[in-house]
Design a protein around this motif. Structure first.
Motif, PDB file in Angstrom:
ATOM      1  N   VAL A   6       0.850  -1.178   0.000  1.00 44.00           N
ATOM      2  CA  VAL A   6       0.000   0.000   0.000  1.00 44.00           C
ATOM      3  C   VAL A   6       0.886   1.228   0.000  1.00 44.00           C
ATOM      4  O   VAL A   6       1.817   1.343   0.782  1.00 44.00           O
ATOM      5  CB  VAL A   6      -0.913   0.014   1.235  1.00 44.00           C
ATOM      6  CG1 VAL A   6      -1.729   1.276   1.268  1.00 44.00           C
ATOM      7  CG2 VAL A   6      -1.820  -1.197   1.226  1.00 44.00           C
ATOM      8  N   SER A   7       0.605   2.129  -0.926  1.00 42.34           N
ATOM      9  CA  SER A   7       1.425   3.329  -1.043  1.00 42.34           C
ATOM     10  C   SER A   7       1.403   4.109   0.258  1.00 42.34           C
ATOM     11  O   SER A   7       0.353   4.325   0.840  1.00 42.34           O
ATOM     12  CB  SER A   7       0.896   4.200  -2.182  1.00 42.34           C
ATOM     13  OG  SER A   7       1.571   5.413  -2.254  1.00 42.34           O
ATOM     14  N   GLY A 211      -4.391  -5.763  -1.000  1.00 46.37           N
ATOM     15  CA  GLY A 211      -3.699  -4.664  -0.345  1.00 46.37           C
ATOM     16  C   GLY A 211      -2.883  -3.805  -1.275  1.00 46.37           C
ATOM     17  O   GLY A 211      -2.422  -2.728  -0.886  1.00 46.37           O
ATOM     18  N   ALA A 212      -2.727  -4.241  -2.520  1.00 48.89           N
ATOM     19  CA  ALA A 212      -1.891  -3.500  -3.470  1.00 48.89           C
ATOM     20  C   ALA A 212      -2.666  -2.361  -4.107  1.00 48.89           C
ATOM     21  O   ALA A 212      -2.915  -2.338  -5.311  1.00 48.89           O
ATOM     22  CB  ALA A 212      -1.353  -4.448  -4.537  1.00 48.89           C
ATOM     23  N   VAL A 213      -3.085  -1.422  -3.284  1.00 48.76           N
ATOM     24  CA  VAL A 213      -3.692  -0.184  -3.763  1.00 48.76           C
ATOM     25  C   VAL A 213      -2.573   0.839  -3.802  1.00 48.76           C
ATOM     26  O   VAL A 213      -2.118   1.321  -2.770  1.00 48.76           O
ATOM     27  CB  VAL A 213      -4.839   0.279  -2.849  1.00 48.76           C
ATOM     28  CG1 VAL A 213      -5.467   1.560  -3.373  1.00 48.76           C
ATOM     29  CG2 VAL A 213      -5.888  -0.815  -2.722  1.00 48.76           C
ATOM     30  N   PHE A 221      -4.842   3.362  -7.492  1.00 50.73           N
ATOM     31  CA  PHE A 221      -5.358   2.318  -8.364  1.00 50.73           C
ATOM     32  C   PHE A 221      -5.259   0.984  -7.641  1.00 50.73           C
ATOM     33  O   PHE A 221      -4.254   0.694  -6.992  1.00 50.73           O
ATOM     34  CB  PHE A 221      -4.570   2.244  -9.676  1.00 50.73           C
ATOM     35  CG  PHE A 221      -4.768   3.437 -10.575  1.00 50.73           C
ATOM     36  CD1 PHE A 221      -5.850   3.503 -11.436  1.00 50.73           C
ATOM     37  CD2 PHE A 221      -3.871   4.488 -10.551  1.00 50.73           C
ATOM     38  CE1 PHE A 221      -6.029   4.600 -12.264  1.00 50.73           C
ATOM     39  CE2 PHE A 221      -4.035   5.592 -11.378  1.00 50.73           C
ATOM     40  CZ  PHE A 221      -5.123   5.647 -12.240  1.00 50.73           C
ATOM     41  N   ALA A 222      -6.305   0.172  -7.776  1.00 54.08           N
ATOM     42  CA  ALA A 222      -6.322  -1.163  -7.185  1.00 54.08           C
ATOM     43  C   ALA A 222      -6.396  -2.189  -8.316  1.00 54.08           C
ATOM     44  O   ALA A 222      -7.400  -2.874  -8.510  1.00 54.08           O
ATOM     45  CB  ALA A 222      -7.501  -1.318  -6.227  1.00 54.08           C
ATOM     46  N   ALA A 223      -5.305  -2.302  -9.073  1.00 58.84           N
ATOM     47  CA  ALA A 223      -5.292  -3.170 -10.244  1.00 58.84           C
ATOM     48  C   ALA A 223      -5.489  -4.630  -9.871  1.00 58.84           C
ATOM     49  O   ALA A 223      -6.074  -5.409 -10.616  1.00 58.84           O
ATOM     50  CB  ALA A 223      -3.985  -2.993 -11.012  1.00 58.84           C
ATOM     51  N   GLU A 224      -5.013  -5.042  -8.687  1.00 58.72           N
ATOM     52  CA  GLU A 224      -5.002  -6.457  -8.320  1.00 58.72           C
ATOM     53  C   GLU A 224      -6.154  -6.833  -7.388  1.00 58.72           C
ATOM     54  O   GLU A 224      -6.100  -7.855  -6.703  1.00 58.72           O
ATOM     55  CB  GLU A 224      -3.656  -6.798  -7.681  1.00 58.72           C
ATOM     56  CG  GLU A 224      -2.474  -6.523  -8.595  1.00 58.72           C
ATOM     57  CD  GLU A 224      -1.139  -6.839  -7.946  1.00 58.72           C
ATOM     58  OE1 GLU A 224      -0.962  -7.968  -7.459  1.00 58.72           O
ATOM     59  OE2 GLU A 224      -0.272  -5.948  -7.936  1.00 58.72           O
TER      60      GLU A 224
END
Length: 415
Positions: A6-7, A211-213, A221-224
């Motif tokens: 998460v960024s 969690g990869a937002v 972006f929440a590509a995953e």
């Protein structure tokens, strides 16, 4: 496996005296003649006009999708910002759909479903001054339950220094009104064939994929959001045997990867080397995380992403080539950001695998063989090769037009 952090960052603190401390002055505010605005969200105009020390918005409106548990899922993320110059502890988040209570995350639930940007204390639910974060939401509905047209979010929070009337000891706010998408999830073929395919890290818990937002080009972006990492266990439930650092110890390495729908290639990368299993790669550029990959336009603003492909197997294609549903397009590999051979697959709303939002999808027909009981089971599977116990009481079932859930073990037609 392909994952993202998460960024980290901080929300900006607000202006005007209510955000600078415990003062209750409203100097500089105006109530005469002003009309409430929504910042581009018309349904937000229906919310009460009130000072909200915690502001919120959804990253993307949820699209309902049926899953292998027989439920309809609304999967999305809520971004929150503390505009005060003091700490505020989040105590609960409730989701209401068309006025009906659908979900509540109480204080004990929140550490598992939220992250505060830049927090040094794991599991914290406290936002520092001007700090922001995300809450991941999975609203489940019975298959015959009416999907709401609108969602509202009621949060409760505790400020460090209350100051009545604007900052009471317990904040209760209704924020982040959003419409529910009326889009139907795209139905596709499975990208693999045969038995024993394990869904690693997809919907709907807060896995590495969910969690990869990430903050890309100045936006979240929440590509995953719905991405699957596929690994395959054999008839004895084993993932690998022999030398765990050799790709040849994984029997499914090099197995065929198949187009899930008709449509042209819009991006292709080949020539990246195979990584060493059990080793987390370092020094990768952001664009290299997917390893060798293919992006396919499957129509209606949806794109299929097939990642970590075996070196030399995606290069047969070039941009513009037409892929046919069910045709083999590459082989499963171990390239890019990966620590074991697997296929990373997801559907997204942009041809860019990172600057996109993940979209739900359903597979046309497949079987669920069983399910692992928790993410903890996948650790020994990767480390020792397995077998590891599956969840008791899960009967084999045929699924049609359903989304796989994380930890499902599946058989796909063919192979």
């Amino acid at each position: 496996m392909l994952s993202g952090a998460v960024s980290s960052g901080a929300g900006s603190s607000g202006t005007g005296s209510p955000t600078t401390g415990s003062s209750t002055s409203t100097e500089g505010s105006s109530t005469s003649g002003a009309q409430p605005g929504s910042g581009g969200n018309p349904i937000a105009d229906e919310l009460p006009v009130a000072f909200t020390p915690i502001t919120g918005r959804v990253v993307a409106a949820p699209e309902p999708v049926p899953a292998t548990d027989g439920m309809i899922h609304l999967v999305y993320e809520l971004q929150l910002i503390n505009v005060l110059a003091q700490d505020v502890r989040l105590d609960s988040v409730a989701v209401r759909g068309d006025g009906e209570d659908l979900l509540e995350l109480a204080a004990d639930d929140l550490p598992s479903w939220m992250r505060v940007f830049g927090a040094t204390e794991p599991g914290t639910t406290t936002f520092g001054p001007g700090q922001a974060g995300l809450v991941w939401l999975d609203v489940t509905l019975e298959p015959d339950q009416q999907v709401p047209a609108r969602l509202d979010h009621v949060i409760t929070a505790t400020p460090t220094t209350p100051s009545e009337p604007l900052i009471p000891a317990t904040l209760t706010e209704t924020i982040a009104a959003t419409e529910v998408s009326t889009a139907e999830p795209v139905e596709v073929l499975p990208p693999l064939r045969g038995p024993g395919w394990v869904d690693g890290g997809s919907c709907c818990a807060l896995t590495a994929h969910r969690g990869a937002v990430n903050s890309i080009s100045g936006e979240f972006f929440a590509a995953e959001r719905f991405a699957i990492d596929y690994v395959q266990v054999d008839s004895e439930g084993r993932l690998w045997s022999g030398d765990a650092t050799s790709v040849d110890s994984y029997p499914y390495f090099g197995t065929g990867v198949y187009a899930v729908a008709d449509g042209p290639v819009v991006a292709v990368v080949d020539g990246m080397p195979e990584q060493t299993p059990t080793v987390n790669p370092t020094g990768l550029e952001l664009a290299e995380y997917g390893g060798n990959h293919i992006v396919q336009d499957i129509g209606n603003g949806r794109y299929a992403f097939y990642a970590h492909l075996k070196t030399g197997t995606a290069g047969a294609w070039k941009v513009g080539d037409q892929l046919t549903a069910g045709e083999q397009i590459a082989e499963l590999g171990n390239t890019g950001n990966t620590d074991a051979p697997h296929l990373h697959f997801h559907i997204m709303d942009s041809p860019d695998p990172l600057r996109a939002n993940g979209l739900p999808f359903v597979l046309d027909e497949f079987e669920v063989e069983g399910r692992y009981p928790s993410e903890d089971a996948l650790g020994p599977l990767l480390e020792d090769g397995g077998p590891v116990p599956t969840e008791p009481g899960i009967a084999r079932s045929t699924q049609r037009a359903a989304m796989p859930l994380s930890l499902d073990i599946m058989t796909y037609p063919g192979g």
